[in-house]
Write an enzyme that holds these catalytic residues in place. Structure first.
Site, PDB file in Angstrom:
ATOM      1  N   GLN A  74     -13.335  -6.984  39.072  1.00 13.08           N
ATOM      2  CA  GLN A  74     -13.599  -8.290  39.674  1.00 13.08           C
ATOM      3  C   GLN A  74     -12.423  -8.672  40.576  1.00 13.08           C
ATOM      4  OE1 GLN A  74     -13.438 -12.270  37.830  1.00 13.08           O
ATOM      5  NE2 GLN A  74     -15.539 -12.534  38.525  1.00 13.08           N
ATOM      6  N   ARG A  89     -20.195 -12.648  42.323  1.00 10.43           N
ATOM      7  CA  ARG A  89     -20.493 -13.601  41.256  1.00 10.43           C
ATOM      8  C   ARG A  89     -20.461 -15.011  41.837  1.00 10.43           C
ATOM      9  NH1 ARG A  89     -17.820 -15.085  35.294  1.00 10.43           N
ATOM     10  NH2 ARG A  89     -19.800 -14.704  34.289  1.00 10.43           N
ATOM     11  N   TYR A 142     -12.548 -20.796  42.649  1.00 17.37           N
ATOM     12  CA  TYR A 142     -11.532 -19.979  43.316  1.00 17.37           C
ATOM     13  C   TYR A 142     -11.867 -19.885  44.811  1.00 17.37           C
ATOM     14  CZ  TYR A 142     -10.225 -19.391  38.507  1.00 17.37           C
ATOM     15  OH  TYR A 142      -9.851 -19.678  37.217  1.00 17.37           O
ATOM     16  N   GLY A 200     -19.568 -12.843  27.563  1.00 19.18           N
ATOM     17  CA  GLY A 200     -18.123 -12.938  27.673  1.00 19.18           C
ATOM     18  C   GLY A 200     -17.470 -12.945  26.311  1.00 19.18           C
ATOM     19  N   ARG A 201     -17.378 -14.147  25.714  1.00 20.44           N
ATOM     20  CA  ARG A 201     -16.629 -14.300  24.474  1.00 20.44           C
ATOM     21  C   ARG A 201     -17.077 -13.353  23.372  1.00 20.44           C
ATOM     22  NH1 ARG A 201     -17.390 -20.691  25.006  1.00 20.44           N
ATOM     23  NH2 ARG A 201     -19.181 -19.875  26.178  1.00 20.44           N
TER      24      ARG A 201
HETATM   25  C1  LIG Z   1     -10.777 -15.892  28.097  1.00 22.13           C
HETATM   26  C2  LIG Z   1     -11.754 -16.019  29.237  1.00 22.13           C
HETATM   27  C3  LIG Z   1     -11.365 -15.611  30.493  1.00 22.13           C
HETATM   28  C4  LIG Z   1     -12.273 -15.670  31.574  1.00 22.13           C
HETATM   29  N1  LIG Z   1     -11.897 -15.179  32.796  1.00 22.13           N
HETATM   30  C5  LIG Z   1     -12.818 -15.076  33.788  1.00 22.13           C
HETATM   31  C6  LIG Z   1     -12.515 -14.366  35.005  1.00 22.13           C
HETATM   32  O1  LIG Z   1     -11.429 -13.788  35.196  1.00 22.13           O
HETATM   33  N2  LIG Z   1     -13.485 -14.315  35.950  1.00 22.13           N
HETATM   34  C7  LIG Z   1     -14.709 -14.909  35.783  1.00 22.13           C
HETATM   35  O2  LIG Z   1     -15.561 -14.825  36.674  1.00 22.13           O
HETATM   36  N3  LIG Z   1     -15.023 -15.566  34.636  1.00 22.13           N
HETATM   37  C8  LIG Z   1     -14.130 -15.639  33.643  1.00 22.13           C
HETATM   38  N4  LIG Z   1     -14.484 -16.238  32.450  1.00 22.13           N
HETATM   39  C9  LIG Z   1     -15.858 -16.746  32.263  1.00 22.13           C
HETATM   40  C10 LIG Z   1     -16.733 -15.683  31.567  1.00 22.13           C
HETATM   41  O3  LIG Z   1     -16.984 -14.581  32.440  1.00 22.13           O
HETATM   42  C11 LIG Z   1     -18.106 -16.283  31.160  1.00 22.13           C
HETATM   43  O4  LIG Z   1     -18.770 -16.751  32.310  1.00 22.13           O
HETATM   44  C12 LIG Z   1     -17.945 -17.439  30.163  1.00 22.13           C
HETATM   45  O5  LIG Z   1     -17.095 -17.064  29.090  1.00 22.13           O
HETATM   46  C13 LIG Z   1     -19.309 -17.868  29.574  1.00 22.13           C
HETATM   47  O6  LIG Z   1     -19.983 -16.760  28.995  1.00 22.13           O
HETATM   48  P1  LIG Z   1     -19.998 -16.501  27.407  1.00 22.13           P
HETATM   49  O7  LIG Z   1     -20.675 -17.673  26.782  1.00 22.13           O
HETATM   50  O8  LIG Z   1     -20.802 -15.271  27.226  1.00 22.13           O
HETATM   51  O9  LIG Z   1     -18.581 -16.353  26.953  1.00 22.13           O
HETATM   52  C14 LIG Z   1     -13.582 -16.212  31.379  1.00 22.13           C
HETATM   53  C15 LIG Z   1     -13.929 -16.663  30.094  1.00 22.13           C
HETATM   54  C16 LIG Z   1     -13.054 -16.552  29.032  1.00 22.13           C
HETATM   55  C17 LIG Z   1     -13.492 -16.994  27.665  1.00 22.13           C
END
Ligand SMILES: Cc1cc2nc3c(=O)[nH]c(=O)nc-3n(C[C@H](O)[C@H](O)[C@H](O)COP(=O)(O)O)c2cc1C
Length: 356
Positions: free
Chosen positions: A98, A224, A177, A312-313
């Site tokens: 990314q 994205r 961003y 993600g999480r």
């Molecule tokens: C620790 C953490 C770091 C993240 N860093 C990014 C990132 O670098 N780029 C991005 O597009 N989204 C980032 N996100 C957002 C995640 O990609 C995702 O959209 C968000 O956690 C919701 O999805 P989930 O419910 O499956 O966790 C981050 C989320 C978390 C929890």
């Protein structure tokens, strides 16, 4: 309905399942923005994902948003990623990088440089710095002639990503961003061709993607987006029209995929699904949403026409998430404290189910 665990063709890649690891910043890079052996282990542990999208990687020093994030703008950084891509491929996985240019969400204490943005408007948000969170500074508004340099930075980083063994790149056009700042109505007050009208606001995104396609090919280029999202203090006007215009410019390019966050009402997102002829990855949650993506949300979005679902999480705490989904094993809860603390604890220490 499409089965989450069925395969999907993505350009030259065959994904064995539709479970994507969402991009997540983990701030474990070494000095000078280098990838490390721990990062190789972390991603390799998660290689059963249909596709991994890496943490945000800065395409230039001024584009670095957080301390401790990796880059793809020096030869040393490029070489450091090889251990990561090799480890993922050795475990049978696929990984996109990314590319994340923070724009105004950055700080001189992190980069030594004044952040840049579409306009001299500070984000109404704190940014991480080596001294802890601080209010976002006022960025320097890019001159018209400078804007395309920053679009080209994504393309240059993409070429480095491919040289380092990544299967492709995802431009971070979401979450406040740089690309998202250009799309925004409160971060972008420009009166030149990069602001104002819908056509002006989408121009930077289109230039960045077009330059990247020219550098590494459309099958290796993705984006994205977070339509209507407000993370990082951005606001957007005329969201359906803005994103319809953006997708109509991007669709003919034949990108690897579009990755959407569920930051708008479902009917708006369904409209964007219909407007996108290629692969759609859906992330069912918005950033910081209290409920993390689960199987029920994944199946819901597959039913609405998404091709792939990003988690993600759940992937932080479940390196073997795909296997757990396959056998219906419990999904381990994530400890937020480990997100950005550095070190291997809370990073490499989550076990697979059978070992748990
Ligand atoms: C620790 C953490 C770091 C993240 N860093 C990014 C990132 O670098 N780029 C991005 O597009 N989204 C980032 N996100 C957002 C995640 O990609 C995702 O959209 C968000 O956690 C919701 O999805 P989930 O419910 O499956 O966790 C981050 C989320 C978390 C929890």
């Amino acid at each position: 309905m499409t089965d989450l665990l069925s395969s999907h063709r993505l350009g030259a890649l065959t994904l064995p399942n539709r479970v994507v690891m969402a991009p997540m910043t983990r701030v474990r890079a070494a000095a000078r923005g280098l990838a490390t052996p721990s990062m190789a282990t972390y991603y390799a542990q998660r290689a059963t994902a249909g596709l991994i999208v890496s943490e945000g990687v800065q395409p230039s020093l001024v584009g670095q948003s957080n301390p401790g994030t990796p880059g793809l703008y020096t030869d040393e950084q490029t070489a450091s990623w090889r251990q990561v891509t090799d480890a993922v491929h050795a475990n049978g996985g696929r990984i996109f990088a990314q590319l994340m240019h923070g724009g105004r969400v950055s700080h001189p204490d992190t980069t030594g440089l004044q952040p840049v943005g579409p306009s001299a408007v500070a984000a109404a948000a704190d940014v991480f710095t080596p001294k802890g969170p601080q209010p976002a500074p006022v960025p320097r508004a890019l001159e018209t002639a400078e804007v395309s340099e920053h679009a080209r930075a994504y393309a240059d980083a993409a070429a480095r990503a491919v040289a380092a063994g990544f299967d492709g790149v995802e431009l971070h056009g979401a979450n406040g961003y740089l690309i998202s700042q250009f799309l925004s109505s409160n971060a972008n007050l420009r009166t030149d061709g990069y602001g104002g009208s819908v056509a002006g606001r989408i121009r930077f995104a289109v230039e960045a993607v077009t330059a990247t396609v020219a550098a590494v090919g459309a099958e290796r280029t993705a984006i994205r987006l977070s339509p209507g999202g407000t993370f990082g203090g951005v606001e957007e006007e005329r969201v359906p029209e803005l994103y319809a215009a953006l997708l109509s410019e991007l669709a003919p390019l034949g990108l690897a995929y579009l990755h959407l966050e569920a930051t708008s009402a479902e009917d708006v997102l369904i409209g964007l699904r219909r407007a996108w002829p290629g692969t759609l990855i859906m992330n069912p949650a918005a950033p910081m949403s209290p409920k993390q993506t689960d199987r029920a949300q994944a199946d819901h979005w597959l039913g609405l026409g998404a091709d792939l679902i990003s988690f993600g999480r759940a992937f932080i705490a479940n390196p073997d998430l795909v296997e757990r989904l396959r056998i219906g094993a419990p999904i381990a809860p994530v400890e937020e404290v480990g997100y950005y603390q550095g070190g291997d604890d809370g990073y490499l220490t989550y076990p697979a189910y059978r070992a748990a």
